[in-house]
Design a protein around this motif. Sequence first.
Motif, PDB file in Angstrom:
ATOM      1  N   VAL A  87       0.858  -1.179   0.000  1.00 34.23           N
ATOM      2  CA  VAL A  87       0.000   0.000   0.000  1.00 34.23           C
ATOM      3  C   VAL A  87       0.893   1.228   0.000  1.00 34.23           C
ATOM      4  CG1 VAL A  87      -1.794   1.271   1.259  1.00 34.23           C
ATOM      5  CG2 VAL A  87      -1.745  -1.234   1.333  1.00 34.23           C
ATOM      6  N   GLU A 106      -2.398   6.835  -5.716  1.00 33.70           N
ATOM      7  CA  GLU A 106      -2.305   5.799  -4.680  1.00 33.70           C
ATOM      8  C   GLU A 106      -2.367   4.411  -5.313  1.00 33.70           C
ATOM      9  OE1 GLU A 106      -5.511   6.778  -2.028  1.00 33.70           O
ATOM     10  OE2 GLU A 106      -4.397   8.449  -1.157  1.00 33.70           O
ATOM     11  N   ARG A 130      -2.675  -0.059  -4.182  1.00 35.14           N
ATOM     12  CA  ARG A 130      -2.832  -1.178  -3.241  1.00 35.14           C
ATOM     13  C   ARG A 130      -2.691  -2.440  -4.088  1.00 35.14           C
ATOM     14  NH1 ARG A 130      -4.958  -2.181   1.800  1.00 35.14           N
ATOM     15  NH2 ARG A 130      -5.810  -4.267   2.074  1.00 35.14           N
ATOM     16  N   SER A 181       5.705   3.630   0.515  1.00 32.85           N
ATOM     17  CA  SER A 181       4.822   2.481   0.738  1.00 32.85           C
ATOM     18  C   SER A 181       5.254   1.739   1.991  1.00 32.85           C
ATOM     19  CB  SER A 181       4.876   1.532  -0.467  1.00 32.85           C
ATOM     20  OG  SER A 181       6.087   0.806  -0.461  1.00 32.85           O
TER      21      SER A 181
END
Length: 136
Positions: free
Chosen positions: A52, A68, A70, A106
């Motif tokens: 993440v 962003e 994930r 991250s």
Amino acid sequence: MSESFDTGRSPQARLSVEPDVLDFGEINNAAEIKSRGQAVMTVTNEGERVLVGQINIQVGWIDVTPKEFRLNPGESSAHIFSIIKLSPTVWTTHRLGSDFIALVTSNGGSATVGGYYFSPIEETRKQAIAHPIRRQ
């Protein structure tokens, strides 16, 4: 009675960024902003846990989408960096850019990303004439 413990390292997420220097190609300052240059960076999770993180832009002439990510182990995501504005004062040399345009952070590490673009010599001369550097 003795207990045995696994002394091996526990699984972690691991960030990989490719490339770490973005090439925006030849940029014409007279072109519409949408066609001024884009570069793609791939973020990969080379670890064994979920990765993440986010991309933080450090200069005013670049934007990135998405910011962003994930990622499950082994997954990758593409991030598009776009030139959003150029000041006339930057059109004074052939190769322009920055050693540091973004910081990728991250739970599996961090990376810095640089970038550059080229301006055509003819365009550079036109811009220098149209926007001379004022000396005081």
